[in-house]
Design a protein around this motif. Sequence first.
Motif, PDB file in Angstrom:
ATOM      1  N   GLN A   1       0.819  -1.220   0.000  1.00 23.67           N
ATOM      2  CA  GLN A   1       0.000   0.000   0.000  1.00 23.67           C
ATOM      3  C   GLN A   1       0.853   1.271   0.000  1.00 23.67           C
ATOM      4  O   GLN A   1       0.420   2.314  -0.477  1.00 23.67           O
ATOM      5  CB  GLN A   1      -0.935   0.023   1.224  1.00 23.67           C
ATOM      6  N   LEU A   2       2.071   1.167   0.552  1.00 19.32           N
ATOM      7  CA  LEU A   2       2.931   2.355   0.650  1.00 19.32           C
ATOM      8  C   LEU A   2       3.237   2.974  -0.714  1.00 19.32           C
ATOM      9  O   LEU A   2       3.501   4.169  -0.808  1.00 19.32           O
ATOM     10  CB  LEU A   2       4.241   2.008   1.365  1.00 19.32           C
ATOM     11  N   LYS A   3       3.161   2.155  -1.776  1.00 19.27           N
ATOM     12  CA  LYS A   3       3.409   2.692  -3.116  1.00 19.27           C
ATOM     13  C   LYS A   3       2.379   3.757  -3.477  1.00 19.27           C
ATOM     14  O   LYS A   3       2.642   4.646  -4.279  1.00 19.27           O
ATOM     15  CB  LYS A   3       3.357   1.560  -4.152  1.00 19.27           C
ATOM     16  N   ARG A   4       1.184   3.668  -2.888  1.00 20.67           N
ATOM     17  CA  ARG A   4       0.091   4.591  -3.222  1.00 20.67           C
ATOM     18  C   ARG A   4       0.021   5.797  -2.284  1.00 20.67           C
ATOM     19  O   ARG A   4      -0.834   6.661  -2.428  1.00 20.67           O
ATOM     20  CB  ARG A   4      -1.245   3.842  -3.158  1.00 20.67           C
ATOM     21  N   VAL A   5       0.916   5.825  -1.295  1.00 14.19           N
ATOM     22  CA  VAL A   5       0.841   6.837  -0.230  1.00 14.19           C
ATOM     23  C   VAL A   5       1.745   8.036  -0.529  1.00 14.19           C
ATOM     24  O   VAL A   5       2.815   7.890  -1.093  1.00 14.19           O
ATOM     25  CB  VAL A   5       1.248   6.178   1.118  1.00 14.19           C
ATOM     26  N   ASP A   6       1.280   9.236  -0.142  1.00 14.16           N
ATOM     27  CA  ASP A   6       2.071  10.469  -0.332  1.00 14.16           C
ATOM     28  C   ASP A   6       2.784  10.890   0.951  1.00 14.16           C
ATOM     29  O   ASP A   6       3.891  11.412   0.913  1.00 14.16           O
ATOM     30  CB  ASP A   6       1.150  11.626  -0.759  1.00 14.16           C
ATOM     31  N   VAL A   7       2.103  10.703   2.086  1.00 15.13           N
ATOM     32  CA  VAL A   7       2.613  11.204   3.370  1.00 15.13           C
ATOM     33  C   VAL A   7       2.558  10.080   4.406  1.00 15.13           C
ATOM     34  O   VAL A   7       1.555   9.372   4.505  1.00 15.13           O
ATOM     35  CB  VAL A   7       1.749  12.381   3.899  1.00 15.13           C
ATOM     36  N   VAL A   8       3.635   9.930   5.169  1.00 12.69           N
ATOM     37  CA  VAL A   8       3.672   8.932   6.246  1.00 12.69           C
ATOM     38  C   VAL A   8       3.648   9.661   7.590  1.00 12.69           C
ATOM     39  O   VAL A   8       4.499  10.505   7.863  1.00 12.69           O
ATOM     40  CB  VAL A   8       4.951   8.064   6.150  1.00 12.69           C
ATOM     41  N   LEU A   9       2.639   9.348   8.412  1.00 12.81           N
ATOM     42  CA  LEU A   9       2.604   9.864   9.784  1.00 12.81           C
ATOM     43  C   LEU A   9       3.193   8.765  10.670  1.00 12.81           C
ATOM     44  O   LEU A   9       2.575   7.713  10.845  1.00 12.81           O
ATOM     45  CB  LEU A   9       1.169  10.165  10.231  1.00 12.81           C
ATOM     46  N   GLU A  10       4.389   8.992  11.167  1.00 15.16           N
ATOM     47  CA  GLU A  10       5.028   7.984  12.028  1.00 15.16           C
ATOM     48  C   GLU A  10       4.753   8.352  13.482  1.00 15.16           C
ATOM     49  O   GLU A  10       5.188   9.400  13.970  1.00 15.16           O
ATOM     50  CB  GLU A  10       6.545   7.934  11.793  1.00 15.16           C
ATOM     51  N   VAL A  11       4.019   7.476  14.182  1.00 15.61           N
ATOM     52  CA  VAL A  11       3.635   7.750  15.574  1.00 15.61           C
ATOM     53  C   VAL A  11       4.552   6.967  16.510  1.00 15.61           C
ATOM     54  O   VAL A  11       4.754   5.764  16.341  1.00 15.61           O
ATOM     55  CB  VAL A  11       2.165   7.347  15.841  1.00 15.61           C
ATOM     56  N   ARG A  12       5.119   7.689  17.479  1.00 18.30           N
ATOM     57  CA  ARG A  12       5.965   7.042  18.496  1.00 18.30           C
ATOM     58  C   ARG A  12       5.432   7.383  19.885  1.00 18.30           C
ATOM     59  O   ARG A  12       4.667   8.334  20.052  1.00 18.30           O
ATOM     60  CB  ARG A  12       7.411   7.522  18.383  1.00 18.30           C
ATOM     61  N   ASP A  13       5.870   6.621  20.871  1.00 18.23           N
ATOM     62  CA  ASP A  13       5.505   6.859  22.271  1.00 18.23           C
ATOM     63  C   ASP A  13       6.493   7.883  22.829  1.00 18.23           C
ATOM     64  O   ASP A  13       7.703   7.651  22.839  1.00 18.23           O
ATOM     65  CB  ASP A  13       5.598   5.536  23.037  1.00 18.23           C
ATOM     66  N   THR A  14       5.972   9.000  23.298  1.00 20.54           N
ATOM     67  CA  THR A  14       6.841  10.103  23.729  1.00 20.54           C
ATOM     68  C   THR A  14       7.710   9.749  24.944  1.00 20.54           C
ATOM     69  O   THR A  14       8.728  10.381  25.199  1.00 20.54           O
ATOM     70  CB  THR A  14       5.988  11.354  24.013  1.00 20.54           C
ATOM     71  N   ARG A  15       7.339   8.691  25.683  1.00 24.66           N
ATOM     72  CA  ARG A  15       8.167   8.261  26.824  1.00 24.66           C
ATOM     73  C   ARG A  15       9.406   7.517  26.341  1.00 24.66           C
ATOM     74  O   ARG A  15      10.422   7.479  27.028  1.00 24.66           O
ATOM     75  CB  ARG A  15       7.353   7.342  27.754  1.00 24.66           C
ATOM     76  N   ILE A  16       9.288   6.892  25.134  1.00 22.06           N
ATOM     77  CA  ILE A  16      10.416   6.110  24.580  1.00 22.06           C
ATOM     78  C   ILE A  16      10.500   6.339  23.059  1.00 22.06           C
ATOM     79  O   ILE A  16      10.310   5.415  22.269  1.00 22.06           O
ATOM     80  CB  ILE A  16      10.271   4.597  24.912  1.00 22.06           C
ATOM     81  N   PRO A  17      10.804   7.585  22.638  1.00 20.52           N
ATOM     82  CA  PRO A  17      10.780   7.882  21.209  1.00 20.52           C
ATOM     83  C   PRO A  17      11.829   7.146  20.389  1.00 20.52           C
ATOM     84  O   PRO A  17      11.644   6.954  19.188  1.00 20.52           O
ATOM     85  CB  PRO A  17      11.023   9.396  21.135  1.00 20.52           C
TER      86      PRO A  17
END
Length: 289
Positions: free
Chosen positions: A23-39
Amino acid sequence: MTTPDINWYPGHIAKAEKSLKEQLKRVDVVLEVRDTRIPLSTHHPQVPEWVGTKARVLVLNRMDMITPSVRQMWTEWFRERGEMPYFTDAQHGKGIVAVAKAAQAAGEQMNQRRSDRGMLPRPVRAVVIGFPNVGKSALINRLLGKRVVESARRAGVTRQLRWIRISDQIELLDAPGVLPSRLENQSAALKLAICDDIGDASYDNQRVAAALVDFLKNLNSPDADLFLVKSLESRYGIDPVPLTGEEYIHAVANHRHKGDVERTARQILNDFRTGLLGAIPLELPPNTR
């Protein structure tokens, strides 16, 4: 305490990772979510490879679980590396507007490139990726303004990929949490377990609770003494400083729970995860003095 290494890679994650790559081939923007306690520990090592030349928005969720001074330290550290972190508390809707604007701005650049090539604009396609239980579903529900994806405080709730239309401008792909197939760094794996960002079948509560105490004792932060003395001693009535993490769990068990070490370990982990011990990070930017 000798227990096996922490590793958790259920079948649905392996399957989801395969679909995600397609699916990533069709994507323009990646929102990468991390845990702020352990980024650092919630950064998947393959993300740069998956993102490639696409726009990426770095979201550090659970901002309410660290202090403003620690947030500032991370902001400066990421900016020095050319990245802009967006802090959110998806559970309570904080910081969501800035994330939506960042995704929209990245999409406008994509549509400008389409226009330059004589193509018509189209909605921005964004994907939300990250480890299990870092708050991806809660973030999507906030971006959408209503609850459309199941969200829970446990790892592995989202199992399949699906596209969701957020507005005329943005389509969002909700993806299950992805994990490296092997957790080589066991210190990072322990942090994932402490923060409940990995399935609880993969670890021993007593070992993980002892590791939490040890991490707090070794935290090199301006607020470290405050975390230790105020959090642990005032909550459980025992000073952690002269004890190892394992000794501390046993001491609290004898003091409060008639020697029930498992019950004590679960309570300490739950107190940390629900914020009852205070706003405490488990990681600080490397080379912080």
